[in-house]
Scaffold this active site. Structure first.
Site, PDB file in Angstrom:
ATOM      1  N   GLY A   1      48.033  38.620  47.310  1.00  0.00           N
ATOM      2  CA  GLY A   1      47.147  38.032  46.299  1.00  0.00           C
ATOM      3  C   GLY A   1      47.565  36.602  45.980  1.00  0.00           C
TER       4      GLY A   1
ATOM      5  N   SER B   1      53.098  44.168  34.314  1.00  0.00           N
ATOM      6  CA  SER B   1      52.351  43.594  33.191  1.00  0.00           C
ATOM      7  C   SER B   1      52.948  44.125  31.896  1.00  0.00           C
ATOM      8  CB  SER B   1      50.879  44.015  33.255  1.00  0.00           C
ATOM      9  OG  SER B   1      50.231  43.677  32.043  1.00  0.00           O
TER      10      SER B   1
ATOM     11  N   TYR C   1      44.684  50.555  35.001  1.00  0.00           N
ATOM     12  CA  TYR C   1      45.530  49.370  35.189  1.00  0.00           C
ATOM     13  C   TYR C   1      46.933  49.604  34.616  1.00  0.00           C
ATOM     14  CZ  TYR C   1      46.849  44.387  34.899  1.00  0.00           C
ATOM     15  OH  TYR C   1      47.487  43.175  35.018  1.00  0.00           O
ATOM     16  N   VAL C   2      46.978  50.152  33.403  1.00  0.00           N
ATOM     17  CA  VAL C   2      48.268  50.397  32.751  1.00  0.00           C
ATOM     18  C   VAL C   2      49.086  51.413  33.553  1.00  0.00           C
ATOM     19  CG1 VAL C   2      49.349  51.378  30.698  1.00  0.00           C
ATOM     20  CG2 VAL C   2      47.453  49.749  30.445  1.00  0.00           C
TER      21      VAL C   2
HETATM   22  P1  NAP Z   1      43.717  36.585  39.991  1.00  0.00           P
HETATM   23  O1  NAP Z   1      43.648  35.117  39.860  1.00  0.00           O
HETATM   24  O2  NAP Z   1      42.467  37.394  39.936  1.00  0.00           O
HETATM   25  O3  NAP Z   1      44.529  36.911  41.326  1.00  0.00           O
HETATM   26  C1  NAP Z   1      44.527  38.160  41.948  1.00  0.00           C
HETATM   27  C2  NAP Z   1      44.886  37.974  43.388  1.00  0.00           C
HETATM   28  O4  NAP Z   1      44.932  39.257  44.044  1.00  0.00           O
HETATM   29  C3  NAP Z   1      43.849  37.144  44.148  1.00  0.00           C
HETATM   30  O5  NAP Z   1      44.494  36.351  45.119  1.00  0.00           O
HETATM   31  C4  NAP Z   1      43.018  38.218  44.819  1.00  0.00           C
HETATM   32  O6  NAP Z   1      42.335  37.696  45.960  1.00  0.00           O
HETATM   33  C5  NAP Z   1      44.108  39.210  45.187  1.00  0.00           C
HETATM   34  N1  NAP Z   1      43.620  40.549  45.520  1.00  0.00           N
HETATM   35  C6  NAP Z   1      42.788  41.350  44.811  1.00  0.00           C
HETATM   36  N2  NAP Z   1      42.596  42.508  45.450  1.00  0.00           N
HETATM   37  C7  NAP Z   1      43.335  42.457  46.584  1.00  0.00           C
HETATM   38  C8  NAP Z   1      43.544  43.347  47.665  1.00  0.00           C
HETATM   39  N3  NAP Z   1      42.948  44.543  47.716  1.00  0.00           N
HETATM   40  N4  NAP Z   1      44.357  42.959  48.676  1.00  0.00           N
HETATM   41  C9  NAP Z   1      44.951  41.738  48.648  1.00  0.00           C
HETATM   42  N5  NAP Z   1      44.798  40.855  47.658  1.00  0.00           N
HETATM   43  C10 NAP Z   1      43.986  41.204  46.633  1.00  0.00           C
HETATM   44  O7  NAP Z   1      44.629  37.220  38.834  1.00  0.00           O
HETATM   45  P2  NAP Z   1      46.101  36.884  38.307  1.00  0.00           P
HETATM   46  O8  NAP Z   1      46.025  36.914  36.856  1.00  0.00           O
HETATM   47  O9  NAP Z   1      46.693  35.736  39.010  1.00  0.00           O
HETATM   48  O10 NAP Z   1      46.862  38.230  38.756  1.00  0.00           O
HETATM   49  C11 NAP Z   1      48.006  38.258  39.597  1.00  0.00           C
HETATM   50  C12 NAP Z   1      48.870  39.455  39.217  1.00  0.00           C
HETATM   51  O11 NAP Z   1      49.378  39.256  37.894  1.00  0.00           O
HETATM   52  C13 NAP Z   1      48.107  40.774  39.189  1.00  0.00           C
HETATM   53  O12 NAP Z   1      48.919  41.800  39.723  1.00  0.00           O
HETATM   54  C14 NAP Z   1      47.887  41.012  37.704  1.00  0.00           C
HETATM   55  O13 NAP Z   1      47.761  42.374  37.412  1.00  0.00           O
HETATM   56  C15 NAP Z   1      49.159  40.410  37.136  1.00  0.00           C
HETATM   57  N6  NAP Z   1      49.058  40.074  35.713  1.00  0.00           N
HETATM   58  C16 NAP Z   1      48.166  39.139  35.272  1.00  0.00           C
HETATM   59  C17 NAP Z   1      48.097  38.870  33.909  1.00  0.00           C
HETATM   60  C18 NAP Z   1      47.157  37.863  33.329  1.00  0.00           C
HETATM   61  O14 NAP Z   1      47.072  37.769  32.096  1.00  0.00           O
HETATM   62  N7  NAP Z   1      46.445  37.073  34.132  1.00  0.00           N
HETATM   63  C19 NAP Z   1      48.938  39.554  33.021  1.00  0.00           C
HETATM   64  C20 NAP Z   1      49.827  40.489  33.509  1.00  0.00           C
HETATM   65  C21 NAP Z   1      49.881  40.740  34.849  1.00  0.00           C
HETATM   66  P3  NAP Z   1      40.745  37.964  46.217  1.00  0.00           P
HETATM   67  O15 NAP Z   1      40.077  37.703  44.908  1.00  0.00           O
HETATM   68  O16 NAP Z   1      40.365  37.045  47.299  1.00  0.00           O
HETATM   69  O17 NAP Z   1      40.673  39.370  46.632  1.00  0.00           O
END
Ligand code: NAP
Length: 247
Positions: free
Chosen positions: A11, A142, A155-156
């Site tokens: 990702g 998270s 998700y949790v």
């Molecule tokens: P994001 O910008 O939506 O990034 C998610 C990434 O995962 C994108 O590159 C997406 O690419 C990829 N992805 C989704 N499904 C996939 C799959 N099946 N196989 C491979 N890649 C996949 O969100 P983000 O906030 O940066 O999230 C990154 C991580 O941080 C996640 O694990 C999220 O749960 C965690 N997190 C985020 C937050 C927050 O507040 N933003 C808080 C706590 C934890 P495509 O869209 O091209 O599929």
């Protein structure tokens, strides 16, 4: 085959994953990352950003939920580079809804990407890292995986599971010089949170003593530390990056 440090970020095309790629890139490092959406524009842009910063990167479409896709992805990397230094299990999605109404397919998709995806990737790198007697695995959990959150049972559960997976992998791999840690971000400014209703964002902000949303770079900095030699005695930990939202 070149001798560059090999970093794999799942990702890695946007948000936190992109910031991690940019933070870890450099002349002596090759970044490999994947994403899943058929639209490759974010992926291409990330490769260009890393190159413009003086690094080298390969990005492509690989669904982490598919074990065979993941195996082929890592086979290619290992054939090309002969090593595996850092794995960041960052790919994640949300499909929110109240528990009583949650569809089984939405439960499965979230668990298959967020938790099983990390299992697939850890299995794919473990043998190479064990042979090297060195490696770093960092799992993006998270804060809600520790606190719980109404409307996010799938998700949790996936993030709480990822924390358990982190601790078990840390225990199994420690004697081979491999560290496994989790990072638990709070409320971070990415595409994942951009779509939240204003009211939900305000409620989140009200829970953050530092009074601001986190930036992807706040998380990337911690990944860089855990991936470094300086963090060699830290394993099995959950590092919170949340502006004080959870203490
Ligand atoms: P994001 O910008 O939506 O990034 C998610 C990434 O995962 C994108 O590159 C997406 O690419 C990829 N992805 C989704 N499904 C996939 C799959 N099946 N196989 C491979 N890649 C996949 O969100 P983000 O906030 O940066 O999230 C990154 C991580 O941080 C996640 O694990 C999220 O749960 C965690 N997190 C985020 C937050 C927050 O507040 N933003 C808080 C706590 C934890 P495509 O869209 O091209 O599929």
């Amino acid at each position: 085959m070149d001798a560059k440090r090999v970093v794999v970020i799942t990702g890695g095309s946007s948000g936190i994953g992109r910031a991690v790629g940019l933070r870890l890139s450099g002349p002596d490092t090759k970044i490999y990352f994947n994403h899943c959406d058929p639209d490759d524009s974010n992926c291409e842009e990330t490769v260009e950003l890393i190159k413009a910063a003086g690094g080298s990167a390969w990005g492509g479409r690989v669904d982490v939920a598919s074990q065979s896709n993941v195996q082929n992805f890592f086979k290619k990397i290992i054939e090309e580079s002969g090593r595996m230094d850092v794995l960041v299990n960052n790919a994640g999605i949300t499909i929110d809804g109240l528990l009583v109404r949650m569809k089984e397919k939405d439960w499965d998709r979230v668990l298959n990407i967020n938790l099983k995806g990390a299992f697939h990737c850890i299995q794919a790198v473990a043998k190479v890292m064990m042979k090297q007697r060195a490696g770093r695995i960092i799992n993006m959990a998270s804060v809600v995986g520790v606190m719980g959150n109404a409307g996010q049972a799938n998700y949790v559960a996936s993030k709480a599971g990822l924390i358990g997976l982190t601790k078990t992998a840390a225990r199994e791999l420690a004697s081979r010089g491999i560290t496994v840690n989790a990072i638990a971000p709070g409320f971070i400014d990415t595409a994942m949170t951009a779509g939240l209703p204003e009211k939900a964002k305000e409620a989140m902000l009200a829970q953050i003593p530092m009074g601001r949303i986190g930036q992807p770079e706040d998380v990337a900095e911690v990944v860089a530390f855990l991936a470094s030699e300086k963090a060699s005695y830290i394993t099995g930990q959950v590092i919170h990056v949340n502006g004080g939202m959870y203490m």
